[in-house]
Design a protein around this motif. Structure first.
Motif, PDB file in Angstrom:
ATOM      1  N   CYS A   1      -8.857 -29.439   9.922  1.00  0.00           N
ATOM      2  CA  CYS A   1      -9.715 -30.478   9.379  1.00  0.00           C
ATOM      3  C   CYS A   1     -10.373 -31.395  10.467  1.00  0.00           C
ATOM      4  N   ASP A   2     -11.336 -32.259  10.122  1.00  0.00           N
ATOM      5  CA  ASP A   2     -11.973 -33.056  11.095  1.00  0.00           C
ATOM      6  C   ASP A   2     -11.561 -34.445  11.295  1.00  0.00           C
ATOM      7  N   GLY A   3     -10.234 -34.443  10.791  1.00  0.00           N
ATOM      8  CA  GLY A   3      -9.705 -35.819  10.828  1.00  0.00           C
ATOM      9  C   GLY A   3      -8.586 -36.191   9.863  1.00  0.00           C
ATOM     10  N   ILE A   4      -7.570 -36.811  10.149  1.00  0.00           N
ATOM     11  CA  ILE A   4      -6.751 -37.224   8.559  1.00  0.00           C
ATOM     12  C   ILE A   4      -7.417 -38.417   8.302  1.00  0.00           C
TER      13      ILE A   4
ATOM     14  N   MET B   1      -6.785 -39.869  13.273  1.00  0.00           N
ATOM     15  CA  MET B   1      -7.288 -40.381  12.205  1.00  0.00           C
ATOM     16  C   MET B   1      -8.856 -40.486  12.215  1.00  0.00           C
ATOM     17  N   LYS B   2      -9.567 -40.256  11.211  1.00  0.00           N
ATOM     18  CA  LYS B   2     -10.933 -40.539  11.095  1.00  0.00           C
ATOM     19  C   LYS B   2     -11.310 -42.032  11.027  1.00  0.00           C
TER      20      LYS B   2
ATOM     21  N   LYS C   1     -10.026 -35.455   1.281  1.00  0.00           N
ATOM     22  CA  LYS C   1      -9.391 -36.296   2.151  1.00  0.00           C
ATOM     23  C   LYS C   1      -8.107 -35.708   2.402  1.00  0.00           C
ATOM     24  N   ARG C   2      -7.401 -35.696   3.671  1.00  0.00           N
ATOM     25  CA  ARG C   2      -6.149 -35.483   3.759  1.00  0.00           C
ATOM     26  C   ARG C   2      -5.257 -36.518   4.209  1.00  0.00           C
ATOM     27  N   ILE C   3      -3.872 -36.453   3.302  1.00  0.00           N
ATOM     28  CA  ILE C   3      -3.216 -37.750   3.690  1.00  0.00           C
ATOM     29  C   ILE C   3      -2.062 -37.298   3.901  1.00  0.00           C
ATOM     30  N   VAL C   4      -1.011 -37.862   4.939  1.00  0.00           N
ATOM     31  CA  VAL C   4       0.112 -37.499   5.274  1.00  0.00           C
ATOM     32  C   VAL C   4       0.930 -38.554   4.926  1.00  0.00           C
TER      33      VAL C   4
END
Length: 252
Positions: free
Chosen positions: A84-87, A135-136, A10-13
């Motif tokens: 990526c496919d969404g944050i 965002m996903k 998972k990608r997190i800002v």
């Protein structure tokens, strides 16, 4: 060293992640497997934060970001989502909080009041405005306010006003994003040890801690687990809420 994998893949800002609470949040989330985007305005702090996180085996990237600038925030969001496919998550931690107190409501210059709102309120909105569509579905956002909104800290009117607006924003956004199962919750830290509070006199620390139920100074480690919880599936049915984490200084 990565110790858990709750956010693996998972990608997190995290905005304002170059130091203090923002870095603590980024570090905790990264240690639990997240890929971190360090959205920070200070080049030196951002570069150093990236180095420190990578040194722990965390996938981290610094992207210089001025949250008060629509252009800057949009550019960061594009970079954050480009491969990526969404944050999956966002923590809107960045704010103007250093050395802002001390003046009566009659003495705050209008341009200072405007700057406070431009950074803390407009900046939070611009960040979510840019990240939200990327965002996903099922993602999560944690906004960061302050427990001062509950007890009305004196000689901090512009700051308390800006942080109060974050709570209202959180509630409206939770309703707007709920159809996508994107959750939005608000963290209200108390007075916390860190770079932003290093110049606060010891007597104020003692007075604050003395009025807490848990009578000790608050540390960043008292908050990072709460952020991780709110972003995780453990909080998958919690949205639109505010949570004060201040050792019982305020009770709501």
């Amino acid at each position: 060293m990565i110790v858990e994998s709750r956010f693996s893949g998972k990608r997190i800002v995290v905005t304002g992640a170059g130091r203090g609470l923002g870095f603590a949040f980024a570090e905790r989330l990264g240690r639990e497997g997240a890929s971190i985007i360090i959205a920070e305005i200070d080049d030196a702090l951002g570069t150093d934060a990236e180095r420190k996180l990578k040194g722990q085996g965390i996938d981290a990237r610094f992207v210089r970001t001025d949250i008060s600038s629509e252009t800057s925030v949009e550019a960061m969001a594009k970079i954050a989502s480009c491969d990526c496919d969404g944050i999956h998550g966002l923590v809107t931690n960045a704010a103007w909080a250093n050395n802002v107190g001390g003046k009566s409501y009659t003495d705050i210059p209008p341009d200072v009041f405007d700057r406070m709102l431009a950074i803390n309120v407009r900046g939070t909105w611009l960040t979510i405005r840019a990240i939200g569509p990327r965002m996903k579905d099922g993602g999560a956002i944690v906004t960061v306010s302050s427990d001062t909104i509950y007890w009305g800290a004196p000689r901090l009117l512009h700051y308390v006003t800006s942080k109060s607006a974050i709570v209202g924003m959180t509630r409206s956004l939770a309703r707007e994003l709920g159809d996508r199962m994107v959750r939005v919750n608000c963290l209200l830290p108390g007075l916390t040890m860190g770079e932003a509070t290093k110049d606060i006199p010891e007597d104020r620390w003692n007075d604050y801690a003395g009025r807490q139920i848990l009578k000790r100074k608050q540390m960043p480690g008292d908050l990072d687990g709460v952020v991780a919880f709110l972003l995780s599936d453990d909080a998958k049915f919690i949205t639109g809420q505010t949570l004060a984490v201040d050792g019982g200084f305020s009770l709501h």
